[in-house]
Scaffold this motif. Structure first.
Motif, short mmCIF file in Angstrom:
data_model
loop_
_atom_site.label_atom_id
_atom_site.label_comp_id
_atom_site.label_asym_id
_atom_site.label_seq_id
_atom_site.Cartn_x
_atom_site.Cartn_y
_atom_site.Cartn_z
N ALA A 43 2.25 8.36 1.69
CA ALA A 43 1.96 9.77 1.44
C ALA A 43 2.84 10.68 2.29
O ALA A 43 3.33 11.72 1.81
CB ALA A 43 0.49 10.05 1.72
N ALA B 230 1.28 4.30 -3.12
CA ALA B 230 1.22 5.75 -2.92
C ALA B 230 2.48 6.43 -3.45
O ALA B 230 2.42 7.50 -4.08
CB ALA B 230 1.03 6.07 -1.44
N ASN C 267 -0.85 3.24 3.23
CA ASN C 267 -1.19 4.35 2.35
C ASN C 267 -0.77 5.68 2.97
O ASN C 267 -0.21 6.55 2.30
CB ASN C 267 -2.69 4.34 2.07
N SER D 94 0.83 -1.20 0.00
CA SER D 94 0.00 0.00 0.00
C SER D 94 0.86 1.26 0.00
O SER D 94 0.59 2.22 -0.72
CB SER D 94 -0.93 -0.01 1.21
N ALA D 95 1.92 1.23 0.81
CA ALA D 95 2.85 2.37 0.84
C ALA D 95 3.53 2.53 -0.52
O ALA D 95 3.71 3.65 -1.02
CB ALA D 95 3.89 2.15 1.93
N ARG E 127 2.84 6.14 -7.41
CA ARG E 127 1.98 7.08 -8.10
C ARG E 127 2.53 8.51 -8.03
O ARG E 127 2.06 9.39 -8.76
CB ARG E 127 0.56 7.03 -7.52
N VAL F 222 -3.44 -1.85 5.26
CA VAL F 222 -3.54 -1.12 4.00
C VAL F 222 -3.67 0.38 4.25
O VAL F 222 -3.00 1.20 3.60
CB VAL F 222 -4.73 -1.64 3.16
N ALA F 223 -4.51 0.75 5.20
CA ALA F 223 -4.70 2.18 5.51
C ALA F 223 -3.42 2.81 6.03
O ALA F 223 -3.04 3.91 5.62
CB ALA F 223 -5.84 2.34 6.52
#
Length: 302
Positions: free
Chosen positions: A291, A24, A287, A20-21, A27, A283-284
Motif C-alpha cells: 500500500a 495490494a 500488505n 501479500s505486498a 489490486r 502478511v501484515a
C-alpha cells in the motif's frame, strides 16, 4: 516479440510478505514482478499457528494458495529464480538474477527473510522448525506441559524462560558453557524451579525431526520433547546492503512505520525487517508495504 522486463515494482522474495505486498499492488493495477527462489525458511515446519483462519495449516499450503490468488491479478508476474545483485539507475533500480536476467523497476520491495545460522550440533538442523523451535507463540501450545529445554544464555535465556514457563512447569536452560545470569535472574529461575545445565550440547537425537534427547559433551543425556534455541542469523540477501540500506544492531533492515528503508524507493517487510517472526506478521507487513509503495507511485504521477 521482445519480453518486457520493466515494471512498476519488483518484489524480491515471494513468500508470505512478498505475496501479500504483490496482492495490494496487483489490486491497484501496478505492474509487479515477484522474484523467488522457492526455498522459504520454514519449509521444514509441519504446521503454521497463531494465524487466524489458517491455524494448523501447512506453511506450504498457505503459500501455494496465496500465490494462486495473487497471480489471478493480470499485472502480477512470478519469476522463479534467485536475485543476485541490484543497482540504482536513473529511473529506479535494476535487479539481476543468477540466470543472467536483468529486470528494472521504479520501486523495490525486499521480502527476502533471514537465514538462521545453525550450530555445529549433530541432528540440530534436521529438527529445526519441527521440535527445535524459536517462538513460543508459533509453536509453544503444541508442547505445553511437556519436558522442554531452552538453549540460550543470559538475558535471552531469561526472556524465553519467562514466556515458556507459562506453558510448562518442566523447563531446563542449557547454556552450553558457563551460565551468565545476574543474581536477581538466578533468584527468578530458582523461584520457578527452572534448572540450568552448563555442559556443552554435542548432539540432538531425534526421529524424523522429533526430538528424543539432548546429548552433552560428557556423553550424558537428558530427554526433552522440545528445545527452544536462540540462534544468530544473517540477511538472506545481500542486495539491500549493496543498495545502501541500513541495518539495526541485531542485523534487521531498518524500516520506518511504513516499511520504508533508509534508501529512497526501497521498502522491506517480513522477517528481514522485524523481530516478530511469524506468518501473520509477514502478511501484515507485506500488505502495508504494498500500500505504501502504491502511495508513493501515486504521489509521483498524480
Amino acid at each position: 516479440m521482445k519480453e518486457d522486463k520493466t515494471f512498476d515494482v519488483i518484489i524480491v522474495g515471494g513468500s508470505y510478505a512478498g505475496l501479500s505486498a504483490a496482492m495490494a499492488l496487483g489490486r491497484s493495477l501496478r505492474r509487479v514482478l515477484i522474484i523467488d527462489s522457492g526455498l522459504p525458511c520454514n519449509r521444514q515446519t509441519p504446521h503454521s499457528h497463531n494465524f487466524i483462519t489458517h491455524d494448523g495449516e501447512q506453511p506450504l499450503v498457505i503459500a501455494q494458495k496465496a500465490k494462486e490468488q495473487v497471480l489471478n491479478y493480470p499485472t502480477v508476474r512470478f519469476q522463479q529464480g534467485l536475485a543476485a545483485s541490484g543497482k540504482k539507475t536513473n529511473d529506479g533500480f535494476e535487479i539481476n538474477t543468477t540466470d543472467g536476467e536483468a529486470f528494472s523497476a521504479k520501486k523495490i520491495i525486499f521480502a527476502t527473510g533471514i537465514e538462521d545460522v545453525m550450530p555445529s550440533i549433530q541432528g540440530f538442523s534436521a529438527c529445526w522448525g519441527i521440535s527445535v523451535i524459536h517462538c513460543p507463540y508459533c509453536h509453544g501450545y503444541e508442547f505445553s506441559g511437556k519436558k522442554t529445554a531452552i538453549m540460550a544464555n543470559g538475558d535471552r535465556a531469561l526472556h524465553l524462560a519467562s514466556l515458556v514457563n507459562n506453558l510448562t512447569s518442566n523447563l531446563t536452560i542449557l547454556t552450553s558453557g558457563k551460565a551468565n545470569f545476574e543474581s536477581e535472574q538466578v533468584k527468578k529461575l530458582e523461584k520457578h524451579g527452572i534448572a540450568v545445565i552448563e555442559k556443552k550440547v554435542t548432539k540432538v537425537q531425534h526421529k524424523d525431526g522429533w526430538l528424543e534427547k539432548v546429548v552433552f559433551e560428557d556423553n550424558s543425556s537428558r530427554t526433552f520433547a522440545a528445545l527452544y534455541a536462540a540462534l544468530p542469523f544473517k540477511q538472506h540477501s545481500g542486495i539491500p546492503v549493496e543498495l545502501g540500506c541500513d541495518l539495526t544492531e541485531q542485523g534487521h533492515i531498518v524500516v520506518d512505520n511504513f516499511q520504508k528503508t533508509s534508501v529512497m524507493g526501497v521498502f522491506a517487510c517480513g522477517d528481514n525487517a522485524s523481530m516478530m517472526r511469524s506468518v501473520s506478521n509477514a502478511v501484515a507487513a507485506g500488505n502495508l508495504a504494498g500500500a505504501m509503495v502504491n502511495k508513493e507511485l501515486v504521489e509521483e504521477s498524480f
